[in-house]
Motif scaffolding. Structure first.
Motif, PDB file in Angstrom:
ATOM      1  N   ALA A  70       0.953  -1.311  -0.117  1.00  0.00           N
ATOM      2  CA  ALA A  70      -0.117   0.042   0.059  1.00  0.00           C
ATOM      3  C   ALA A  70       0.873   1.324   0.014  1.00  0.00           C
ATOM      4  CB  ALA A  70      -1.231   0.155   1.319  1.00  0.00           C
ATOM      5  N   THR A  71       0.356   2.169  -0.262  1.00  0.00           N
ATOM      6  CA  THR A  71       0.825   3.623  -0.393  1.00  0.00           C
ATOM      7  C   THR A  71       0.178   4.358   0.495  1.00  0.00           C
ATOM      8  OG1 THR A  71      -0.260   4.355  -2.407  1.00  0.00           O
ATOM      9  CG2 THR A  71       1.870   3.623  -2.890  1.00  0.00           C
ATOM     10  N   ALA A  72       0.741   5.515   0.925  1.00  0.00           N
ATOM     11  CA  ALA A  72       0.267   6.381   1.791  1.00  0.00           C
ATOM     12  C   ALA A  72      -0.879   7.330   0.975  1.00  0.00           C
ATOM     13  CB  ALA A  72       1.097   7.421   2.604  1.00  0.00           C
ATOM     14  N   GLY A  73      -1.947   7.656   1.464  1.00  0.00           N
ATOM     15  CA  GLY A  73      -2.641   8.614   0.628  1.00  0.00           C
ATOM     16  C   GLY A  73      -4.025   9.310   1.690  1.00  0.00           C
ATOM     17  N   ILE A  74      -4.795   9.994   0.935  1.00  0.00           N
ATOM     18  CA  ILE A  74      -6.050  10.425   1.531  1.00  0.00           C
ATOM     19  C   ILE A  74      -7.071   9.360   1.622  1.00  0.00           C
ATOM     20  CG2 ILE A  74      -7.720  12.101   1.500  1.00  0.00           C
ATOM     21  CD1 ILE A  74      -5.852  13.842   0.014  1.00  0.00           C
ATOM     22  N   LEU A  75      -7.667   9.219   2.806  1.00  0.00           N
ATOM     23  CA  LEU A  75      -8.715   8.132   2.705  1.00  0.00           C
ATOM     24  C   LEU A  75     -10.019   8.713   2.354  1.00  0.00           C
ATOM     25  CD1 LEU A  75      -8.355   7.036   6.589  1.00  0.00           C
ATOM     26  CD2 LEU A  75      -7.684   5.696   4.480  1.00  0.00           C
ATOM     27  N   ASP A  76     -10.660   7.746   1.470  1.00  0.00           N
ATOM     28  CA  ASP A  76     -12.129   8.517   1.028  1.00  0.00           C
ATOM     29  C   ASP A  76     -13.170   7.950   2.355  1.00  0.00           C
ATOM     30  OD1 ASP A  76     -12.793   5.524   1.187  1.00  0.00           O
ATOM     31  OD2 ASP A  76     -12.476   5.407  -0.898  1.00  0.00           O
ATOM     32  N   ALA A  77     -14.180   8.717   2.281  1.00  0.00           N
ATOM     33  CA  ALA A  77     -15.335   8.465   3.182  1.00  0.00           C
ATOM     34  C   ALA A  77     -15.580   6.982   3.665  1.00  0.00           C
ATOM     35  CB  ALA A  77     -16.569   9.291   2.601  1.00  0.00           C
ATOM     36  N   ALA A  78     -15.921   6.125   2.641  1.00  0.00           N
ATOM     37  CA  ALA A  78     -16.086   4.822   3.198  1.00  0.00           C
ATOM     38  C   ALA A  78     -15.048   4.196   3.934  1.00  0.00           C
ATOM     39  CB  ALA A  78     -16.279   4.010   1.849  1.00  0.00           C
ATOM     40  N   ALA A  79     -13.699   4.463   3.471  1.00  0.00           N
ATOM     41  CA  ALA A  79     -12.509   3.872   4.400  1.00  0.00           C
ATOM     42  C   ALA A  79     -12.556   4.497   5.624  1.00  0.00           C
ATOM     43  CB  ALA A  79     -11.266   4.021   3.759  1.00  0.00           C
ATOM     44  N   ALA A  80     -12.649   5.881   5.860  1.00  0.00           N
ATOM     45  CA  ALA A  80     -12.797   6.662   7.015  1.00  0.00           C
ATOM     46  C   ALA A  80     -13.667   6.079   7.947  1.00  0.00           C
ATOM     47  CB  ALA A  80     -12.856   8.039   6.943  1.00  0.00           C
ATOM     48  N   ALA A  81     -15.025   5.913   7.395  1.00  0.00           N
ATOM     49  CA  ALA A  81     -16.251   5.293   8.151  1.00  0.00           C
ATOM     50  C   ALA A  81     -15.700   3.800   8.825  1.00  0.00           C
ATOM     51  CB  ALA A  81     -17.413   5.189   7.585  1.00  0.00           C
ATOM     52  N   TRP A  83     -12.906   2.620   9.520  1.00  0.00           N
ATOM     53  CA  TRP A  83     -11.686   2.681  10.375  1.00  0.00           C
ATOM     54  C   TRP A  83     -12.178   3.476  11.462  1.00  0.00           C
ATOM     55  CZ3 TRP A  83      -8.757   2.612   5.659  1.00  0.00           C
ATOM     56  CH2 TRP A  83      -8.499   1.136   5.030  1.00  0.00           C
ATOM     57  N   GLY A  84     -13.236   4.248  11.458  1.00  0.00           N
ATOM     58  CA  GLY A  84     -13.400   5.197  12.659  1.00  0.00           C
ATOM     59  C   GLY A  84     -12.615   6.287  12.983  1.00  0.00           C
ATOM     60  N   VAL A  85     -12.132   6.980  11.714  1.00  0.00           N
ATOM     61  CA  VAL A  85     -11.669   8.185  11.908  1.00  0.00           C
ATOM     62  C   VAL A  85     -12.247   9.272  10.809  1.00  0.00           C
ATOM     63  CG1 VAL A  85      -9.432   6.882  12.103  1.00  0.00           C
ATOM     64  CG2 VAL A  85     -10.037   7.544   9.802  1.00  0.00           C
ATOM     65  N   ASP A  86     -12.142  10.681  11.295  1.00  0.00           N
ATOM     66  CA  ASP A  86     -12.582  11.919  10.532  1.00  0.00           C
ATOM     67  C   ASP A  86     -11.486  12.063   9.342  1.00  0.00           C
ATOM     68  OD1 ASP A  86     -15.093  11.918  11.967  1.00  0.00           O
ATOM     69  OD2 ASP A  86     -13.914  12.890  13.533  1.00  0.00           O
ATOM     70  N   VAL A  87     -11.997  12.545   8.199  1.00  0.00           N
ATOM     71  CA  VAL A  87     -10.905  12.766   7.277  1.00  0.00           C
ATOM     72  C   VAL A  87     -11.107  14.594   7.244  1.00  0.00           C
ATOM     73  CG1 VAL A  87     -10.420  13.225   4.734  1.00  0.00           C
ATOM     74  CG2 VAL A  87     -11.012  11.166   5.799  1.00  0.00           C
ATOM     75  N   VAL A  88      -9.977  15.261   7.680  1.00  0.00           N
ATOM     76  CA  VAL A  88     -10.032  16.679   7.758  1.00  0.00           C
ATOM     77  C   VAL A  88      -8.784  17.473   7.046  1.00  0.00           C
ATOM     78  CG1 VAL A  88      -9.978  18.473   9.427  1.00  0.00           C
ATOM     79  CG2 VAL A  88     -10.807  16.569  10.052  1.00  0.00           C
ATOM     80  N   ALA A  89      -9.266  18.171   6.161  1.00  0.00           N
ATOM     81  CA  ALA A  89      -8.124  18.700   5.261  1.00  0.00           C
ATOM     82  C   ALA A  89      -7.162  17.641   4.635  1.00  0.00           C
ATOM     83  CB  ALA A  89      -7.558  19.827   5.871  1.00  0.00           C
ATOM     84  N   GLY A  90      -7.516  16.388   4.237  1.00  0.00           N
ATOM     85  CA  GLY A  90      -6.546  15.672   3.571  1.00  0.00           C
ATOM     86  C   GLY A  90      -5.845  14.812   4.594  1.00  0.00           C
ATOM     87  N   ALA A  91      -6.299  14.972   5.879  1.00  0.00           N
ATOM     88  CA  ALA A  91      -5.426  13.935   6.815  1.00  0.00           C
ATOM     89  C   ALA A  91      -6.592  13.180   7.659  1.00  0.00           C
ATOM     90  CB  ALA A  91      -4.692  14.869   7.635  1.00  0.00           C
ATOM     91  N   ALA A  92      -6.214  12.043   8.256  1.00  0.00           N
ATOM     92  CA  ALA A  92      -7.246  11.260   8.933  1.00  0.00           C
ATOM     93  C   ALA A  92      -6.834  11.560  10.457  1.00  0.00           C
ATOM     94  CB  ALA A  92      -7.044   9.893   8.633  1.00  0.00           C
ATOM     95  N   THR A  93      -7.931  11.715  11.198  1.00  0.00           N
ATOM     96  CA  THR A  93      -7.790  11.948  12.641  1.00  0.00           C
ATOM     97  C   THR A  93      -8.671  11.019  13.414  1.00  0.00           C
ATOM     98  OG1 THR A  93      -9.413  13.870  12.845  1.00  0.00           O
ATOM     99  CG2 THR A  93      -7.080  14.446  12.395  1.00  0.00           C
ATOM    100  N   SER A  94      -8.118  10.569  14.534  1.00  0.00           N
ATOM    101  CA  SER A  94      -9.087   9.569  15.426  1.00  0.00           C
ATOM    102  C   SER A  94     -10.455  10.364  15.672  1.00  0.00           C
ATOM    103  CB  SER A  94      -8.383   9.388  16.916  1.00  0.00           C
ATOM    104  OG  SER A  94      -7.223   8.657  16.268  1.00  0.00           O
TER     105      SER A  94
END
Length: 95
Positions: A70-81, A83-94
C-alpha cells in the motif's frame, strides 16, 4: 547468526556472517529463515515502490510471497467510516 529453524521446523538454519556490515540486526526474538527472507523481500518491494511512486509504502509478505502492499494517501469517506476516523483537510484523525 543462528536462526530458529530453516524452511521447515525440523531443518537447521544459520546465516553465515561474512565480511563487512550485515544488512540487518535482530533486536528481539529469534527469527526463522523464512521470516528473515520475508523481511528482506518486503524491504526490496518497499524501496522500489517508494522510488517509483515518491510515496510512503508498506508491504507484507507471507512465506516469501507478497501478501499486500500500500501507499500512503488520503482516505475516502467509506474507508474513514470503516476505520472510525474523520478526514479533515486531507488527513485522517481519530474520531
Amino acid at each position: 547468526m543462528d536462526l530458529r529453524y530453516g524452511i521447515n521446523p525440523h531443518q537447521p538454519a544459520r546465516i553465515i556472517d561474512g565480511q563487512g556490515p550485515q544488512p540487518f540486526q535482530v533486536v528481539s526474538g529469534d527469527p526463522s529463515y523464512i521470516k528473515v527472507l520475508d523481511a528482506l523481500t518486503s524491504w526490496q518491494l518497499v524501496r522500489e515502490a517508494a522510488a517509483a511512486t515518491g510515496e510512503v509504502v508498506a508491504a507484507s509478505f507471507k512465506h516469501v510471497s507478497p501478501a499486500g502492499a500500500a501507499t500512503a494517501g488520503i482516505l475516502d469517506a467509506a474507508a474513514a467510516a470503516i476505520w472510525g476516523v474523520d478526514v479533515v483537510a486531507g488527513a485522517a484523525t481519530s474520531a
